[in-house]
Write an enzyme that holds these catalytic residues in place. Structure first.
Site, short mmCIF file in Angstrom:
data_model
loop_
_atom_site.label_atom_id
_atom_site.label_comp_id
_atom_site.label_asym_id
_atom_site.label_seq_id
_atom_site.Cartn_x
_atom_site.Cartn_y
_atom_site.Cartn_z
N ASP A 13 0.88 -1.18 0.00
CA ASP A 13 0.00 0.00 0.00
C ASP A 13 0.92 1.23 0.00
OD1 ASP A 13 -2.33 1.64 0.30
OD2 ASP A 13 -1.99 1.77 2.44
N CYS A 76 -4.55 -1.79 -1.46
CA CYS A 76 -4.75 -0.38 -1.74
C CYS A 76 -5.82 -0.26 -2.82
CB CYS A 76 -3.42 0.21 -2.24
SG CYS A 76 -3.58 1.92 -2.78
N CYS A 185 -11.01 2.91 0.82
CA CYS A 185 -9.56 3.16 0.93
C CYS A 185 -9.13 2.42 2.19
CB CYS A 185 -9.29 4.66 1.07
SG CYS A 185 -7.61 5.05 1.64
N1 DGL Z 1 -4.69 3.24 1.18
C1 DGL Z 1 -4.81 3.61 -0.18
C2 DGL Z 1 -6.13 3.19 -0.79
O1 DGL Z 1 -6.68 2.21 -0.38
C3 DGL Z 1 -4.24 4.91 -0.67
C4 DGL Z 1 -4.19 6.11 0.22
C5 DGL Z 1 -3.31 7.20 -0.40
O2 DGL Z 1 -2.10 7.01 -0.42
O3 DGL Z 1 -3.86 8.18 -0.92
O4 DGL Z 1 -6.60 3.78 -1.73
#
Ligand code: DGL
Length: 256
Positions: A13, A76, A185
């Site tokens: 991630d 992610c 997210c």
């Molecule tokens: N944790 C990530 C997601 O699920 C991304 C968060 C980021 O870096 O903006 O989209």
């Protein structure tokens, strides 16, 4: 390298968010070894372009398979939406599992007007819009993507408050509320108490971590690649300056 049962599962991630998925993986498969890459040098992913996310995801996948991983979990939503197909094409010999926002479970639980909170990049992706449209048509409801700029960073910095979400609901729903919330997210589950505090009682909140862990377990089982170890597995966090290890310890104490 040929994938082997005893090799670790790689997870990546942009940072600490993927730890919510690692926790689910540990729940389903406690004896596996894991390599967790929290790519904080490229964070946040949510403000980057489609092409940048594809490049970064390919680079991360190459590094993790180079370290001997038997499978890759893209923990992610942003990288999955922008790059899972590209990574699968580049590494066809490996299982590459992406995370899907839990829109289907939300519809199946009876919600019909669903807010899917995600990064600005994720909500701009065709893959994401197609998924929301297709489940909306299937279940006769609507799922709306809401881009939350800066939220993942605020969660890592521990500066998020219920106010942020109260404003968000007001802006998008006036005096009403959606009847279900999906956290699209992987950082957002770490703010789920604050999110629940900003909502009237009884509005359910869903995330995709368990579904991703179940799918990973199923894919490895089908490929004959589940470990035979009976002892608790290890977690390696390459490139971590101590931030991720501390976050894991504080926020996921059950899996130490
Ligand atoms: N944790 C990530 C997601 O699920 C991304 C968060 C980021 O870096 O903006 O989209």
């Amino acid at each position: 390298m040929i994938p082997d049962k005893q090799s670790p599962i790689a997870v990546f991630d942009s940072g600490a968010g993927g730890l919510s998925v690692l926790a689910a993986l540990k729940r389903f498969m406690p004896c596996e070894d894991y390599i967790f890459l929290g790519d904080r040098k490229n964070a946040p992913y949510g403000d980057k372009s489609h092409d940048e996310i594809r490049r970064i995801s390919l680079e991360n996948a190459g590094m993790l398979f180079g370290m001997g991983a038997k499978a890759l979990v893209i923990a992610c939503n942003t990288a999955t939406a922008a790059a899972v197909d590209t990574v699968r094409e580049a590494f066809p010999q490996y299982a590459v599992i992406g995370i899907e926002p839990a829109v289907k479970p939300a519809f199946e639980a009876g919600c019909r007007r669903i807010a899917v909170l995600a990064t600005p990049r994720t909500v701009s992706e065709d893959r994401f819009s197609r998924l929301l449209r297709s489940y909306g048509n299937q279940y006769g409801g609507q799922a709306f993507g809401i881009g939350c700029r800066g939220l993942a960073t605020m969660i890592e910095e521990n500066t998020v408050s219920a106010d942020y979400f109260t404003k968000l609901w007001k802006e998008h729903f006036g005096d009403g509320f959606p009847d279900g919330i999906v956290l699209g997210c992987t950082h957002y589950p770490f703010a789920s108490d604050v999110i629940k505090d900003s909502l009237p009682e009884g509005i359910p909140v869903f995330d995709g971590a368990d579904g991703t862990a179940r799918q990973t377990c199923r894919r490895l089982g089908e490929a004959g690649l589940l470990t035979e170890n009976a002892a608790k597995g290890r977690i390696l966090m390459p490139c971590d300056d101590g931030f991720l290890a501390a976050f894991w310890k504080t926020h996921c104490p059950a899996y130490q």
